[in-house]
Design a protein around this motif. Structure first.
Motif, PDB file in Angstrom:
ATOM      1  N   PHE B  89       0.871  -1.080  -0.018  1.00 44.16           N
ATOM      2  CA  PHE B  89       0.007   0.123  -0.009  1.00 44.16           C
ATOM      3  C   PHE B  89       0.954   1.277   0.045  1.00 44.16           C
ATOM      4  O   PHE B  89       1.826   1.082   0.805  1.00 44.16           O
ATOM      5  N   PHE B  91       0.207   5.406   0.625  1.00 40.04           N
ATOM      6  CA  PHE B  91      -0.901   6.284   0.789  1.00 40.04           C
ATOM      7  C   PHE B  91      -0.354   7.828   0.514  1.00 40.04           C
ATOM      8  O   PHE B  91       0.940   8.177   0.677  1.00 40.04           O
ATOM      9  N   ARG B  95       2.629   8.046   5.681  1.00 44.68           N
ATOM     10  CA  ARG B  95       2.399   7.180   6.646  1.00 44.68           C
ATOM     11  C   ARG B  95       3.684   6.563   7.168  1.00 44.68           C
ATOM     12  O   ARG B  95       3.673   5.422   7.524  1.00 44.68           O
ATOM     13  N   LEU B  96       4.832   7.352   7.400  1.00 49.90           N
ATOM     14  CA  LEU B  96       5.817   6.707   8.195  1.00 49.90           C
ATOM     15  C   LEU B  96       6.025   6.926   9.432  1.00 49.90           C
ATOM     16  O   LEU B  96       5.438   7.871  10.122  1.00 49.90           O
ATOM     17  N   LEU B  97       6.482   6.028  10.354  1.00 50.59           N
ATOM     18  CA  LEU B  97       6.917   6.233  11.599  1.00 50.59           C
ATOM     19  C   LEU B  97       7.642   7.267  11.959  1.00 50.59           C
ATOM     20  O   LEU B  97       8.899   7.144  11.644  1.00 50.59           O
ATOM     21  N   PRO B  98       7.386   8.425  12.592  1.00 51.14           N
ATOM     22  CA  PRO B  98       8.372   9.639  12.816  1.00 51.14           C
ATOM     23  C   PRO B  98       9.494   9.197  13.594  1.00 51.14           C
ATOM     24  O   PRO B  98      10.540   9.897  13.531  1.00 51.14           O
ATOM     25  N   TRP B  99       9.168   8.210  14.432  1.00 44.38           N
ATOM     26  CA  TRP B  99      10.504   8.010  15.353  1.00 44.38           C
ATOM     27  C   TRP B  99      11.478   6.929  14.964  1.00 44.38           C
ATOM     28  O   TRP B  99      12.410   6.601  15.679  1.00 44.38           O
ATOM     29  N   ARG B 100      11.211   6.614  13.777  1.00 42.70           N
ATOM     30  CA  ARG B 100      12.070   5.490  13.125  1.00 42.70           C
ATOM     31  C   ARG B 100      13.100   6.251  12.018  1.00 42.70           C
ATOM     32  O   ARG B 100      12.551   7.088  11.267  1.00 42.70           O
ATOM     33  N   LEU B 108       9.997  -2.129   8.091  1.00 37.02           N
ATOM     34  CA  LEU B 108       8.920  -2.497   9.047  1.00 37.02           C
ATOM     35  C   LEU B 108       8.129  -3.614   8.677  1.00 37.02           C
ATOM     36  O   LEU B 108       7.821  -4.567   9.545  1.00 37.02           O
ATOM     37  N   PRO B 109       7.864  -3.641   7.368  1.00 38.13           N
ATOM     38  CA  PRO B 109       6.678  -4.993   7.027  1.00 38.13           C
ATOM     39  C   PRO B 109       7.395  -6.020   7.148  1.00 38.13           C
ATOM     40  O   PRO B 109       6.846  -7.107   7.640  1.00 38.13           O
ATOM     41  N   MET B 140      15.824  10.756   9.788  1.00 32.96           N
ATOM     42  CA  MET B 140      14.435  10.763  10.217  1.00 32.96           C
ATOM     43  C   MET B 140      13.330  11.209   9.201  1.00 32.96           C
ATOM     44  O   MET B 140      13.977  12.363   8.554  1.00 32.96           O
ATOM     45  N   SER B 142      11.123  13.406   9.442  1.00 23.31           N
ATOM     46  CA  SER B 142      11.015  14.801   9.646  1.00 23.31           C
ATOM     47  C   SER B 142      12.192  15.377   8.684  1.00 23.31           C
ATOM     48  O   SER B 142      11.824  16.848   8.375  1.00 23.31           O
ATOM     49  N   ARG B 156       8.795   1.096   1.323  1.00 24.40           N
ATOM     50  CA  ARG B 156       8.330   0.335   2.027  1.00 24.40           C
ATOM     51  C   ARG B 156       7.221  -0.625   1.685  1.00 24.40           C
ATOM     52  O   ARG B 156       7.297  -1.775   1.935  1.00 24.40           O
ATOM     53  N   ALA B 157       6.531  -0.001   0.719  1.00 24.14           N
ATOM     54  CA  ALA B 157       5.443  -0.883   0.138  1.00 24.14           C
ATOM     55  C   ALA B 157       6.116  -1.847  -0.597  1.00 24.14           C
ATOM     56  O   ALA B 157       5.484  -2.960  -0.769  1.00 24.14           O
TER      57      ALA B 157
END
Lengths: 260, 264
Positions: B89, B91, B95-100, B108-109, B140, B142, B156-157
């Motif tokens: 997916f 989007f 939708r990334l994890l900001p702390w990673r 992640l997957p 990061m 950000s 990531r997808a």
């Protein structure tokens, strides 16, 4: 360096002026020392009673730090449990709120009955007042987890544990840090109030006992000294917690990044 | 190796029959039917509120159909069950994890599937290399620009080597130049991976440029029309300037407008 000086200067200046005014007022009206000792008298008392005050500060520091640590641990664990289950939340959160409303001074005698006089009781008192802000902030933080990120974890069929450890807990960290900062101040209040009731008198007496004992001996200068020292304990704990929070958040959260 | 082997299995075919989704009694998607071929690139366009995203999310299993069915097939046309690795997916919000870090986000997957640390970081690194994101692994999210963040989200997808890639207006928030660059990147990734791609977009140009076929959802809630086949001499800058491109865009536009007039 220049910046930190800029931050530290104004409050220090205000404090200095206030102390000078205080000193002046005491001298001008010739106020008796049992009513209001001058700052210099308090400083003198600090020095003369340094052994007793030092031991007391150490006791209060241990109770506060230990109580805060216990509260942080229980608060995060319990808050996470409530945040993970709507059923648990419905059942326990209102009771936690109610428990929070019970005045500490009212339970302190119970702590003496159960835990005896001394550090164990005062540590428990500190933990009891500090636990709620941590619990509430953990719960809030977890519930505020971004729905889009939750969906990503759903797509890859993350288990309950992975969701908590890798998504909800990190999401809640900014909120938990805020809760812990509040809890740090409360822990010291809890410790000192607990000491009033359950503190162990003697040469290792904590600051709360130093305060009540000095009050009875009309050593108002020592009361002031002990109060100032307990404030220092609170300030220290708050500083440590803020520093740890900054370390945790500095790489990604706006609240920490802005201070860079 | 097991990760690379997945690309050989080919894209998933998707057969959507009379799919209907209701939210609190109102139709978000009414009777959508489409047969997406294995390895095909399908774009979905339609009015906002027409159910484009709803259809995409239903295909991805993120929401349940009220009626109708969605089935998946392999290259040979046989029915298959899909696992979490089969679908990727992307989007609009990234939708990334900001702390990673970037690398940990891309991994992640695989991490959630229980792939070991070394293997998943290798796979993430390879994917980042493919997306020309070398050198930002430790940054990061950000610290990245919007276009870079989208590339990380795409990495990531794709890190599980999905057989079906679902893209929900992935470049909608980006500026025109970045968008065109990422469109080209997406096209080459889609071809190279062999995955079936379904793209929801507001932009008719983007829909036509990328797709083998364009599905128009007409009206609100959208009713699926017969997909429009896209054949272009090329998909680069020349392709975008070609007469075929312009006339295809006009056809899609007309198909859409026929719906809006009726609704109005």
């Amino acid at each position: 360096m220049k910046r930190s000086l800029l931050v530290a200067m104004p409050p220090l200046l205000v404090l200095l002026i206030a102390l000078l005014l205080w000193e002046g007022v005491v001298a001008a009206w010739k106020l008796p020392a049992y009513l209001l000792p001058s700052p210099s008298a308090v400083a003198r008392a600090c020095w003369e009673e340094r052994a007793r005050l030092g031991a007391g500060t150490l006791q209060t520091l241990m109770a506060s730090v230990g109580g805060f640590g216990l509260a942080a641990l229980i608060g995060v664990v319990a808050g996470s449990a409530l945040g993970s289950s709507r059923m648990l939340q419905r059942g326990f959160y209102p009771l936690a709120l109610l428990f929070q409303m019970v005045p500490l001074v009212a339970i302190a005698p119970l702590l003496v009955i159960w835990l005896g006089y001394g550090l164990r009781s005062t540590l428990a008192a500190a933990a009891i007042v500090a636990v709620f802000p941590v619990l509430a902030s953990t719960l809030d933080g977890m519930r505020g987890t971004d729905a889009g990120l939750r969906e990503i974890f759903g797509i890859y069929r993350a288990g309950r544990w992975a969701r908590w450890w890798k998504l909800e807990l990190p999401s809640a960290v900014p909120s938990i840090v805020t809760g812990c900062r509040v809890a740090a101040g409360l822990a010291v209040i809890g410790a000192v109030v607990g000491e009033f009731v359950s503190g162990y008198a003697g040469d290792q007496a904590p600051l709360g006992i130093v305060i009540t004992a000095s009050m009875r001996e009309a050593r108002t200068d020592l009361v002031f000294a002990a109060v100032a020292l307990s404030a220092c304990v609170g300030f220290l704990l708050f500083g440590i917690v803020s520093g740890l929070g900054w370390l945790l958040l500095r790489r990604w959260h706006a609240s920490a990044v802005q201070e860079n | 190796m097991s990760v690379d082997g997945r690309a050989l299995r080919g894209g998933l075919g998707v057969r959507v029959r009379d799919a209907r989704v209701q939210f609190q009694g109102t139709d978000a998607l009414a009777n959508a039917s489409v047969h997406i071929q294995s390895g095909e690139f399908l774009s979905i366009v339609g009015d906002s509120g027409g159910g484009k995203t709803t259809l995409l999310r239903a295909i991805g299993g993120l929401l349940a159909l009220t009626s109708g069915s969605i089935d998946f097939t392999d290259v040979a046309g046989a029915s298959v069950q899909v696992g979490p690795r089969d679908v990727g997916f992307c989007f609009q919000e990234g939708r990334l994890l900001p702390w990673r870090t970037v690398a940990a986000n891309v991994a992640l997957p695989l991490e959630l599937e229980g792939v070991g640390k070394g293997e998943r970081l290798d796979a993430a690194h390879a994917m980042l290399e493919r997306m020309r994101l070398v050198g930002v692994e430790r940054k990061m999210p950000s610290q990245l620009s919007g276009g870079m963040r989208m590339r990380v989200a795409m990495a990531r997808a794709l890190v599980t080597r999905p057989r079906l890639l679902l893209l929900d207006e992935p470049f909608g928030a980006l500026d025109e130049f970045t968008r065109v660059a990422l469109d080209e990147e997406l096209l080459s990734l889609a071809r190279e991976s062999g995955a079936t791609c379904v793209l929801v977009t507001h932009s008719i140009q983007e829909a036509v440029l990328l797709a083998d076929r364009v599905l128009v959802l007409r009206g609100r809630p959208g009713v699926s029309q017969t997909p429009i086949a896209v054949s272009l001499p090329s998909r680069d800058e020349d392709g975008r300037m070609s007469l075929e491109f312009a006339s295809l865009c006009a056809i899609v536009q007309r198909e859409l407008r026929a719906g809006s007039e009726r609704a109005a």
